[in-house]
Design a protein around this motif. Structure first.
Motif, PDB file in Angstrom:
ATOM      1  N   VAL A   1       0.840  -1.201   0.000  1.00 53.49           N
ATOM      2  CA  VAL A   1       0.000   0.000   0.000  1.00 53.49           C
ATOM      3  C   VAL A   1       0.874   1.249   0.000  1.00 53.49           C
ATOM      4  O   VAL A   1       0.609   2.220  -0.719  1.00 53.49           O
ATOM      5  CB  VAL A   1      -0.946  -0.007   1.212  1.00 53.49           C
ATOM      6  N   ASN A   2       1.910   1.222   0.807  1.00 57.18           N
ATOM      7  CA  ASN A   2       2.786   2.389   0.921  1.00 57.18           C
ATOM      8  C   ASN A   2       3.451   2.737  -0.400  1.00 57.18           C
ATOM      9  O   ASN A   2       3.601   3.918  -0.749  1.00 57.18           O
ATOM     10  CB  ASN A   2       3.847   2.120   1.993  1.00 57.18           C
TER      11      ASN A   2
ATOM     12  N   ARG B   1       0.441   4.279  -2.611  1.00 57.06           N
ATOM     13  CA  ARG B   1      -0.506   5.305  -2.183  1.00 57.06           C
ATOM     14  C   ARG B   1      -0.284   6.677  -2.813  1.00 57.06           C
ATOM     15  O   ARG B   1      -1.249   7.425  -2.961  1.00 57.06           O
ATOM     16  CB  ARG B   1      -0.596   5.375  -0.659  1.00 57.06           C
TER      17      ARG B   1
ATOM     18  N   ALA C   1      -9.031   6.443  -1.995  1.00 59.72           N
ATOM     19  CA  ALA C   1      -7.865   6.995  -1.308  1.00 59.72           C
ATOM     20  C   ALA C   1      -8.047   6.976   0.204  1.00 59.72           C
ATOM     21  O   ALA C   1      -7.119   6.655   0.950  1.00 59.72           O
ATOM     22  CB  ALA C   1      -7.615   8.415  -1.794  1.00 59.72           C
TER      23      ALA C   1
ATOM     24  N   ARG D   1      -6.195   4.281   3.163  1.00 58.07           N
ATOM     25  CA  ARG D   1      -5.479   4.895   4.282  1.00 58.07           C
ATOM     26  C   ARG D   1      -6.135   4.545   5.611  1.00 58.07           C
ATOM     27  O   ARG D   1      -5.449   4.333   6.609  1.00 58.07           O
ATOM     28  CB  ARG D   1      -5.384   6.403   4.069  1.00 58.07           C
TER      29      ARG D   1
END
Length: 222
Positions: free
Chosen positions: A111-112, A115, A126, A130
């Motif tokens: 994910v990081n 993103r 979005a 998160r």
């Protein structure tokens, strides 16, 4: 266009807090995506259904959706597709539920990496990715990482204000994060610049009172 419309309707119902209705739209989107052999559509529908299941307190069902979605994504070699990101994010939570923190960290690392590409142009996606990452950080006591994600959440909400229950969800998560003791962030949680909205044409036919992900951007991936 029906596939896109069903997913957007699911987003709108999630933002409105109508989980049963949302799941109905998403289940139909899943069926249609499967009939069309659309792996991005399946990944998105299954990721959203997993989030709905977790919100209902049904962890086993969420885990089944995640396992099926990840298997399809990996088989197709689409792990880095934008529409798989909610699936990766929610997989971190299901991994924690199984007592697999290392697996959860790997999911958050994915994910990081992605993103910065999932910005306010797709506001619900979005925020959801998160939110799920923040929940994982809270469990793992990664306070610095959670606060970085909160900065990004606030930036999205400044640009997209009419997001229904997601605004309340952000407030609840903010309180959870602020109550944490500071711990060092692990390597999976590298800093990233807060996301901003890219320029795009106006959204078409969004449900009243709820700003959804832009249909033309969702549709091009399905």
């Amino acid at each position: 266009f029906r596939q896109t419309a069903l997913i957007l309707a699911g987003f709108a119902e999630i933002a409105a807090g109508s989980l049963d209705t949302a799941d109905g739209f998403l289940a139909e989107a899943e069926e249609l995506s499967e009939a069309r052999s659309s792996v991005p559509g399946l990944a998105l529908a299954l990721g959203e259904r997993a989030i709905v299941a977790l919100d209902r307190g049904d962890g086993p069902t969420a885990a089944r959706f995640v396992e099926r979605g990840l298997a399809l994504v990996r088989q197709a070699g689409m792990e880095d597709e934008v529409l798989t990101m909610t699936l990766h994010a929610v997989s971190a939570r299901t991994a924690l539920a199984k007592g697999l923190p290392a697996e959860a960290r790997l999911a958050i690392a994915q994910v990081n990496r992605m993103r910065p590409r999932v910005t306010a142009i797709l506001p619900i996606l979005a925020l959801q990715m998160r939110f799920e990452a923040i929940r994982t950080c809270v469990v793992l006591r990664e306070a610095s990482a959670a606060r970085t994600l909160l900065v990004e959440v606030r930036a999205i909400l400044r640009e997209c204000t009419d997001l229904g229950t997601l605004v309340l969800e952000a407030s609840d998560l903010e309180r959870s994060v602020e109550s944490m003791r500071e711990t060092a962030a692990g390597p999976a949680f590298a800093q990233a610049a807060p996301p901003g909205r890219q320029k795009s044409p106006p959204a078409a036919d969004a449900p009243a009172g709820v700003e959804t992900a832009r249909p033309h951007f969702i549709g091009r991936w399905l």
